[in-house]
Design an enzyme around this catalytic site. Structure first.
Site: not given
Length: 314
Positions: A2-3, A54
């Site tokens: 996940p970014e 993030k």
């Protein structure tokens, strides 16, 4: 992994799914997680989320009159490689649900779970963003751009652009898959020096097509406009009277076919027998024969005949 975009979508999911829900009770943590305990308990509270790069900040806000009286609590999450939020029934918790927030009665009991299969995700109490991270590339674009261009003299930009894009001090929210997509779509060599790629942006304003824009965009537009003009010219300028349109063109335009008697002069495909023969380029000119017989070729006396001699049997 996940970014930035994934955490941004996760914050939208939490806000939409939990906007009309009231949570209550304690916050549960799985015994296998190494993250800190969440010392929060309230009879009624709301949950909201905000993403930045993030990181995602979850805010627990007690409702008026909730017991025990207390102030809001904020948690900052980093998803690691497999972190995500899920809203499920309390009796059907998913595996690896390491942090759980339960809804208050009445109504079916639900649980907002932070699910992390590989357990690389982290959360911190207090709600402060991790120090050293730059502005968000999605929600704080102007500050993000200014931060990069103001610090181009930093030694971080001596590295290749593929390495510099992972520096969260300047590119907060960009990770492995995003840097690959960015460099591929902009056709930038990944090992080009980062400063060489970015310093040209100092002379341009946000929104202007800079040197990082994909090549060939303008040429395609010009070609498409030229093609459109060419088609318009063909429609506006009819063919000259010396050239009759073909059957296919007449069929498309809905024109009646011309008979041999209606065809203009010079359009017939049959050649006038009285017209002189025009020699074709590159071919020897021949005179038309006056009769149906072919004129015999003269054979010189000193030229031996190529015919075989007659045998005695003949």
């Amino acid at each position: 992994m996940p970014e930035g975009p994934e955490l941004h979508l996760a914050s939208h999911f939490v806000n939409e799914a939990c906007s009309e829900l009231v949570f209550g009770g304690c916050v549960e943590k799985s015994p296998v997680s190494r993250n800190p305990e969440v010392p929060f308990e309230s009879s009624a509270y709301h949950i909201s989320a905000l993403a930045r790069g993030k990181e995602l900040r979850l805010t627990l806000s007690p409702l008026p009159g909730a017991q025990p009286p207390r102030g809001p609590l904020a948690l900052v999450f980093r998803f690691g490689m497999t972190g995500s939020f899920q809203l499920v029934p309390s009796d059907a918790l998913p595996s690896h649900a390491h942090l759980r927030f339960y809804t208050a009665p009445p109504g079916p009991r639900l649980a907002l779970c932070f699910v992390d299969v590989r357990r690389f995700g982290r959360w911190d109490l207090g709600g402060k963003w991790q120090p050293g991270r730059g502005p968000c590339v999605l929600l704080e674009y102007e500050q993000f751009r200014e931060n990069v261009l103001r610090n181009l003299a930093d030694k971080a930009f001596d590295r290749p652009i593929c390495e510099a894009l992972l520096d969260q001090r300047f590119f907060n929210g960009i990770g492995n898959y995003l840097r690959a997509e960015i460099l591929y779509r902009l056709r930038i060599p990944p090992f080009e020096k980062a400063r060489t790629v970015l310093e040209a942006l100092q002379q341009r304003r946000p929104g202007d097509p800079g040197p990082l824009a994909p090549k060939g965009g303008k040429s395609r537009k010009k070609k498409s406009k030229g093609a459109q003009r060419g088609s318009e010219d063909q429609v506006e300028n009819p063919p000259s009277p010396n050239k009759a349109p073909s059957r296919t063109r007449r069929a498309r335009r809905g024109l009646p076919e011309q008979t041999a008697a209606q065809q203009p002069e010079g359009t017939s495909l049959q050649r006038d027998p009285e017209a002189p023969c025009v020699p074709e380029k590159g071919k020897r000119r021949r005179q038309p024969a006056t009769s149906g017989r072919r004129r015999p070729q003269k054979i010189k006396a000193d030229t031996p005949s190529s015919e075989p001699e007659e045998t005695s049997a003949s």
